[in-house]
Design a protein around this motif. Structure first.
Motif, mmCIF file in Angstrom:
data_model
loop_
_atom_site.group_PDB
_atom_site.id
_atom_site.type_symbol
_atom_site.label_atom_id
_atom_site.label_comp_id
_atom_site.label_asym_id
_atom_site.label_seq_id
_atom_site.Cartn_x
_atom_site.Cartn_y
_atom_site.Cartn_z
ATOM 1 N N SER A 6 39.332 38.270 34.108
ATOM 2 C CA SER A 6 39.445 38.604 32.657
ATOM 3 C C SER A 6 40.235 39.983 32.471
ATOM 4 C CB SER A 6 37.855 38.636 32.201
ATOM 5 O OG SER A 6 37.615 39.760 32.911
ATOM 6 N N LEU A 7 40.183 40.356 31.326
ATOM 7 C CA LEU A 7 40.562 41.537 30.893
ATOM 8 C C LEU A 7 39.460 42.582 30.463
ATOM 9 C CD1 LEU A 7 43.680 40.922 28.740
ATOM 10 C CD2 LEU A 7 43.563 41.788 31.089
ATOM 11 N N ILE A 8 38.130 42.166 30.994
ATOM 12 C CA ILE A 8 37.125 42.911 30.620
ATOM 13 C C ILE A 8 36.812 44.148 31.870
ATOM 14 C CG2 ILE A 8 34.579 43.003 30.076
ATOM 15 C CD1 ILE A 8 36.257 41.294 28.429
ATOM 16 N N PRO A 9 36.857 45.291 31.513
ATOM 17 C CA PRO A 9 36.931 46.486 32.659
ATOM 18 C C PRO A 9 35.519 46.543 33.354
ATOM 19 C CG PRO A 9 36.805 47.359 30.273
ATOM 20 C CD PRO A 9 36.841 46.031 30.049
ATOM 21 N N GLY A 10 35.486 47.125 34.327
ATOM 22 C CA GLY A 10 34.257 47.409 35.319
ATOM 23 C C GLY A 10 34.503 47.252 36.740
ATOM 24 N N PRO A 11 33.487 47.493 37.326
ATOM 25 C CA PRO A 11 33.807 47.308 39.060
ATOM 26 C C PRO A 11 33.760 45.828 39.165
ATOM 27 C CG PRO A 11 31.894 48.725 38.350
ATOM 28 C CD PRO A 11 32.197 48.205 37.074
ATOM 29 N N PHE A 12 34.688 45.584 40.120
ATOM 30 C CA PHE A 12 34.895 44.195 40.609
ATOM 31 C C PHE A 12 33.564 43.517 40.783
ATOM 32 C CE2 PHE A 12 36.433 40.804 43.354
ATOM 33 C CZ PHE A 12 37.356 40.230 42.993
ATOM 34 N N SER A 13 32.578 44.123 41.708
ATOM 35 C CA SER A 13 31.522 43.475 42.047
ATOM 36 C C SER A 13 30.391 43.267 40.958
ATOM 37 C CB SER A 13 30.751 44.349 43.143
ATOM 38 O OG SER A 13 30.205 45.891 42.392
ATOM 39 N N ALA A 14 30.603 43.985 39.885
ATOM 40 C CA ALA A 14 29.598 43.550 38.724
ATOM 41 C C ALA A 14 30.161 42.303 37.819
ATOM 42 C CB ALA A 14 29.637 44.632 37.516
ATOM 43 N N GLU A 15 29.921 41.060 38.528
ATOM 44 C CA GLU A 15 30.458 40.130 37.690
ATOM 45 C C GLU A 15 30.007 39.689 36.458
ATOM 46 O OE1 GLU A 15 31.232 36.435 41.224
ATOM 47 O OE2 GLU A 15 29.061 36.832 40.513
ATOM 48 N N LEU A 16 30.823 39.218 35.433
ATOM 49 C CA LEU A 16 30.482 38.853 34.064
ATOM 50 C C LEU A 16 29.860 37.702 34.156
ATOM 51 C CD1 LEU A 16 33.895 39.722 32.348
ATOM 52 C CD2 LEU A 16 31.779 40.720 31.849
ATOM 53 N N PHE A 17 30.166 36.713 34.501
ATOM 54 C CA PHE A 17 29.555 35.525 34.894
ATOM 55 C C PHE A 17 29.896 35.007 36.250
ATOM 56 C CE2 PHE A 17 30.906 35.898 30.317
ATOM 57 C CZ PHE A 17 29.803 35.703 29.543
ATOM 58 N N ILE A 30 32.973 52.167 29.572
ATOM 59 C CA ILE A 30 32.171 52.013 28.360
ATOM 60 C C ILE A 30 32.720 51.150 27.337
ATOM 61 C CG2 ILE A 30 33.548 54.011 27.293
ATOM 62 C CD1 ILE A 30 30.916 55.183 26.341
ATOM 63 N N LEU A 31 34.343 50.821 27.595
ATOM 64 C CA LEU A 31 34.652 49.821 26.505
ATOM 65 C C LEU A 31 34.245 48.448 26.598
ATOM 66 C CD1 LEU A 31 38.094 51.448 26.666
ATOM 67 C CD2 LEU A 31 36.612 51.806 24.918
ATOM 68 N N GLU A 32 33.387 48.096 27.675
ATOM 69 C CA GLU A 32 33.050 46.625 28.106
ATOM 70 C C GLU A 32 32.866 45.936 26.886
ATOM 71 O OE1 GLU A 32 30.016 43.868 30.331
ATOM 72 O OE2 GLU A 32 29.933 46.047 30.806
ATOM 73 N N ARG A 33 31.762 46.498 26.106
ATOM 74 C CA ARG A 33 31.449 45.719 24.886
ATOM 75 C C ARG A 33 32.589 45.358 23.934
ATOM 76 N NH1 ARG A 33 25.898 47.710 22.491
ATOM 77 N NH2 ARG A 33 25.113 47.341 24.423
ATOM 78 N N TRP A 34 33.158 46.502 23.816
ATOM 79 C CA TRP A 34 34.615 46.233 22.712
ATOM 80 C C TRP A 34 35.251 45.449 23.251
ATOM 81 C CZ3 TRP A 34 39.871 46.832 23.331
ATOM 82 C CH2 TRP A 34 40.424 47.048 22.018
ATOM 83 N N TYR A 35 35.611 45.190 24.420
ATOM 84 C CA TYR A 35 36.539 44.093 25.214
ATOM 85 C C TYR A 35 36.029 42.828 25.091
ATOM 86 C CZ TYR A 35 40.432 47.088 26.744
ATOM 87 O OH TYR A 35 41.536 47.719 26.828
ATOM 88 N N MET A 36 34.562 42.769 25.221
ATOM 89 C CA MET A 36 33.903 41.103 25.292
ATOM 90 C C MET A 36 34.030 40.798 23.827
ATOM 91 S SD MET A 36 32.564 39.998 27.979
ATOM 92 C CE MET A 36 31.278 39.077 27.467
#
Length: 242
Positions: free
Chosen positions: A192-203, A230-236
């Motif tokens: 995806s283009l959702i930021p964050g640590p690789f280990s923290a799966e979105l789904f 911190i931009l995760e919610r905006w990108y989602m």
């Protein structure tokens, strides 16, 4: 630079931490003399990024296997700059995951079949799918989504003689239906283009990536320190269709 870009940099800088979580990073191309897209990163800035990664103690890897200390470099679309500058990739020993739009193969500014095959034979390069025609998957009906996913996978596997297990969503757009179809087709990792640590799966099997192609050294270091989390919610909200 737009006001939005300035604001994004301020947020990222203000919210960085000191941890070194493993991350997947997004580029579109690199350039020296010839620039094939306005999303390209200059070779000079790209080398500065690589130096920051290594100064911070990260290892650049083809596949992330640890929660901390690893960085994965991904390039979307299949522009020619990677081919033009493969000498730098080789000299710096940089594993790269390259996502290809199969209907763009051989088009102006993009890799042709022989160039893509040459890159695929390079042990530093892993090829993934960016679908067949780069349409927003979450806007398509079921049949068209499956066609985009299956066609791209079959073309790449036939051309290159390798298993293509990775997919990144065009424009980062996806929904739960796309996730399910891609898994059924055989894509093990979906990017995806959702930021964050690789280990923290979105789904399940959906990976996060941080967009860094326009980042200066300061912003880039902040992103590696988690500043864009911190931009995760905006990108989602921007990319995920619920």
């Amino acid at each position: 630079m737009s006001l939005g870009s300035i604001f994004r940099r301020m947020i990222i800088s203000a919210n960085q931490s000191s941890y070194v979580k493993s991350r997947s990073l997004v580029y579109h191309d690199i350039h020296s003399d010839n620039c094939y897209t306005d999303m390209s990163t200059s070779l000079d800035m790209f080398i500065k990024h690589i130096n920051v990664i290594r100064e911070m103690g990260f290892n650049i890897v083809s596949e992330i296997t640890r929660e901390e200390g690893q960085i994965q470099l991904t390039f979307d679309d299949g522009f020619l700059g990677i081919y033009d500058n493969i000498k730098i990739i080789n000299e710096l020993d940089l594993p790269v995951k390259l996502f290809i739009i199969t209907s763009y193969i051989g088009k102006p500014s993009h890799l042709d079949k022989s160039q893509l095959l040459e890159l695929s034979n390079n042990p530093l390069i892993t090829i993934g799918s960016h679908t067949d025609s780069h349409k927003r998957l979450s806007n398509l009906d079921n049949e068209d989504v499956l066609n985009e996913l299956i066609c791209s996978k079959e073309i790449l596997e036939s051309l290159l003689g390798v298993n293509v297990n990775d997919l990144c969503y065009p424009e980062g757009k996806f929904d739960k239906r796309v996730i399910r179809f891609a898994k059924d087709v055989g894509y093990i990792n979906q990017y995806s283009l959702i930021p964050g640590p690789f280990s923290a799966e979105l789904f399940k099997n959906v990976r996060r990536r941080s967009l860094v192609q326009s980042a200066n050294k300061k912003e880039f270091r902040s992103i590696l320190n988690g500043g864009d989390d911190i931009l995760e919610r905006w990108y989602m909200k921007k990319h995920f269709k619920s």
